[in-house]
Design a protein around this motif. Structure first.
Motif, mmCIF file in Angstrom:
data_model
loop_
_atom_site.group_PDB
_atom_site.id
_atom_site.type_symbol
_atom_site.label_atom_id
_atom_site.label_comp_id
_atom_site.label_asym_id
_atom_site.label_seq_id
_atom_site.Cartn_x
_atom_site.Cartn_y
_atom_site.Cartn_z
ATOM 1 N N SER A 1 52.048 17.496 -1.282
ATOM 2 C CA SER A 1 51.744 16.221 -2.160
ATOM 3 C C SER A 1 52.197 14.950 -1.322
ATOM 4 O O SER A 1 52.812 15.052 -0.106
ATOM 5 C CB SER A 1 52.778 16.286 -3.312
ATOM 6 O OG SER A 1 54.173 16.317 -2.875
ATOM 7 N N PHE A 2 51.543 14.075 -1.730
ATOM 8 C CA PHE A 2 51.559 12.585 -1.026
ATOM 9 C C PHE A 2 52.549 11.704 -1.735
ATOM 10 O O PHE A 2 52.187 11.277 -2.998
ATOM 11 C CB PHE A 2 50.250 11.774 -0.812
ATOM 12 C CG PHE A 2 49.114 12.908 0.375
ATOM 13 C CD1 PHE A 2 49.548 12.993 1.265
ATOM 14 C CD2 PHE A 2 48.205 13.672 -0.688
ATOM 15 C CE1 PHE A 2 48.603 13.832 2.176
ATOM 16 C CE2 PHE A 2 47.379 14.441 -0.112
ATOM 17 C CZ PHE A 2 47.511 14.595 1.323
ATOM 18 N N VAL B 1 45.607 10.166 -2.428
ATOM 19 C CA VAL B 1 44.562 10.599 -1.534
ATOM 20 C C VAL B 1 43.573 11.201 -2.659
ATOM 21 O O VAL B 1 43.748 12.333 -3.202
ATOM 22 C CB VAL B 1 44.978 11.655 -0.621
ATOM 23 C CG1 VAL B 1 43.697 12.224 0.314
ATOM 24 C CG2 VAL B 1 45.984 11.204 0.354
ATOM 25 N N ILE B 2 42.415 10.456 -2.938
ATOM 26 C CA ILE B 2 41.616 11.053 -3.907
ATOM 27 C C ILE B 2 40.130 11.099 -3.558
ATOM 28 O O ILE B 2 39.663 10.481 -2.547
ATOM 29 C CB ILE B 2 41.932 10.017 -5.274
ATOM 30 C CG1 ILE B 2 41.725 8.454 -4.826
ATOM 31 C CG2 ILE B 2 43.289 10.362 -5.813
ATOM 32 C CD1 ILE B 2 41.488 7.737 -5.923
ATOM 33 N N TYR B 3 39.159 11.322 -4.718
ATOM 34 C CA TYR B 3 37.794 11.120 -4.895
ATOM 35 C C TYR B 3 37.454 9.638 -5.544
ATOM 36 O O TYR B 3 38.436 9.244 -6.055
ATOM 37 C CB TYR B 3 37.177 12.231 -5.215
ATOM 38 C CG TYR B 3 37.313 13.457 -4.451
ATOM 39 C CD1 TYR B 3 36.732 13.564 -2.982
ATOM 40 C CD2 TYR B 3 37.947 14.633 -5.009
ATOM 41 C CE1 TYR B 3 37.107 14.639 -2.210
ATOM 42 C CE2 TYR B 3 38.215 15.795 -4.164
ATOM 43 C CZ TYR B 3 37.521 15.696 -2.726
ATOM 44 O OH TYR B 3 38.098 16.796 -1.997
ATOM 45 N N PRO B 4 36.425 9.040 -5.325
ATOM 46 C CA PRO B 4 35.912 7.985 -6.024
ATOM 47 C C PRO B 4 36.137 7.886 -7.693
ATOM 48 O O PRO B 4 36.744 6.942 -8.164
ATOM 49 C CB PRO B 4 34.494 7.572 -5.697
ATOM 50 C CG PRO B 4 34.216 8.232 -4.404
ATOM 51 C CD PRO B 4 35.378 9.414 -4.470
ATOM 52 N N LYS C 1 36.245 18.161 1.735
ATOM 53 C CA LYS C 1 36.968 19.126 0.880
ATOM 54 C C LYS C 1 38.402 19.008 1.214
ATOM 55 O O LYS C 1 38.842 19.365 2.458
ATOM 56 C CB LYS C 1 36.590 20.552 0.794
ATOM 57 C CG LYS C 1 35.056 20.775 0.695
ATOM 58 C CD LYS C 1 34.858 20.179 -0.884
ATOM 59 C CE LYS C 1 33.151 20.184 -1.399
ATOM 60 N NZ LYS C 1 33.073 19.625 -2.687
ATOM 61 N N LEU C 2 39.326 18.079 0.491
ATOM 62 C CA LEU C 2 40.678 18.255 0.973
ATOM 63 C C LEU C 2 41.488 19.459 0.740
ATOM 64 O O LEU C 2 41.550 20.118 -0.365
ATOM 65 C CB LEU C 2 41.504 17.190 0.095
ATOM 66 C CG LEU C 2 40.737 15.912 0.021
ATOM 67 C CD1 LEU C 2 41.497 14.760 -0.978
ATOM 68 C CD2 LEU C 2 41.002 14.954 1.376
ATOM 69 N N GLY D 1 45.733 17.635 6.519
ATOM 70 C CA GLY D 1 46.692 16.648 6.971
ATOM 71 C C GLY D 1 47.792 16.628 6.018
ATOM 72 O O GLY D 1 47.596 16.885 4.587
ATOM 73 N N ASP D 2 49.020 15.690 6.350
ATOM 74 C CA ASP D 2 49.817 15.587 5.607
ATOM 75 C C ASP D 2 50.316 14.030 5.899
ATOM 76 O O ASP D 2 49.893 13.356 6.845
ATOM 77 C CB ASP D 2 50.967 16.520 5.631
ATOM 78 C CG ASP D 2 51.392 16.655 6.958
ATOM 79 O OD1 ASP D 2 51.776 15.833 7.562
ATOM 80 O OD2 ASP D 2 51.519 17.978 7.435
ATOM 81 N N GLU D 3 51.440 13.636 5.371
ATOM 82 C CA GLU D 3 52.103 12.289 5.632
ATOM 83 C C GLU D 3 52.433 12.105 6.780
ATOM 84 O O GLU D 3 52.698 11.031 7.540
ATOM 85 C CB GLU D 3 53.142 11.759 4.354
ATOM 86 C CG GLU D 3 52.426 11.615 2.972
ATOM 87 C CD GLU D 3 53.242 11.255 1.999
ATOM 88 O OE1 GLU D 3 52.798 10.431 1.251
ATOM 89 O OE2 GLU D 3 54.567 11.346 2.140
#
Length: 263
Positions: A156-157, A162-165, A150-151, A94-96
């Motif tokens: 880039s955002f 957009v991250i992991y904990p 798995k991204l 996905g993207d923005e």
């Protein structure tokens, strides 16, 4: 007859149990993701010496009588961080700019709403509720996926993290410019506390009302689309061709950018 009846009854009840378990699976998985992010936030809050103040499960009242639900919100001297939790597995594309993102598990593909757009909607509702008094305060968007996702995006955002904990603490640490003084922080804390539920029953009723509101909106939107009307502005939906295939878009474009893709 009984020799046939009881095995069939057992199979029928077993099938009902499997169906019920599957229907609850997404709820359980979602709650597990919420819990993991919440524990991560609580750890950051606990070790920050009052730098961060966290709020969970906030329901923002909107002008149309509906609500916007925020999973987690962190208040700091650097601004507000609105956190949306997504508990998907598999590869995530996905993207923005895309209305939908894609989840891929082996050969199966599933579409889901762009979480960045979703969180922008939450932030908009929050800004409107806070009012002009707090309009100067920056609000940052954070989307957290569980590690089992798995991204696979190459872009880039700019509008969201957009991250992991485990990356949340690092993201918070990127912002060092103080824009909120202690008095304003205390004022905001009291204001945001009003959005928290006081007990489980109140939370349950609010969640039920929130879900009903979403369903009603979806039904109205679906009805408008079936009638060939734009659910956002009431314009006419016209068939168009784009880079990724055919879609119906609003005749009032570019003022209204609503479009319905055909998958």
């Amino acid at each position: 007859m009984l020799e046939i009846f009881y095995p069939l009854l057992f199979l029928f009840l077993f099938a009902l149990l499997i169906k019920w378990v599957k229907s609850r699976e997404n709820i359980w998985i979602g709650k597990l993701g919420e819990y993991r992010v919440r524990k991560e936030i609580e750890m950051i809050e606990k070790t920050s010496a009052g730098k961060y103040i966290a709020f969970h499960d906030l329901y923002i009242p909107k002008k149309d009588g509906s609500t916007s639900q925020i999973d987690h919100l962190i208040l700091s001297e650097q601004g507000l961080f609105v956190i949306e939790t997504k508990n998907y597995s598999g590869w995530i594309f996905g993207d923005e700019k895309s209305k939908y993102w894609t989840q891929v598990i082996y050969k199966r593909k599933e579409k889901f709403s762009n979480p960045i757009w979703q969180n922008i909607g939450h932030i908009k509702a929050l800004k409107e509720w806070l009012g002009e008094e707090f309009a100067y305060i920056p609000i940052y968007s954070v989307i957290i996926f569980m590690p089992r996702a798995k991204l696979k995006t190459n872009s880039s955002f700019n509008q969201s993290h957009v991250i992991y904990p485990k990356q949340l603490k690092e993201v918070l640490g990127q912002y060092r410019h103080h824009v909120i003084d202690m008095k304003t922080k205390q004022h905001l804390t009291q204001k945001l506390k009003k959005l928290q539920m006081n007990d489980k029953q109140q939370e349950k009723e609010m969640k039920k009302k929130h879900v009903q509101s979403i369903k009603q909106k979806q039904e109205v939107m679906k009805k408008h689309i079936q009638q060939g009307r734009c659910p956002k502005c009431g314009g006419v939906l016209v068939l168009k061709k784009g880079k990724y295939g055919s879609f119906r878009g609003c005749s009032n474009y570019p003022k209204c950018r609503f479009k319905e893709k055909f998958f």
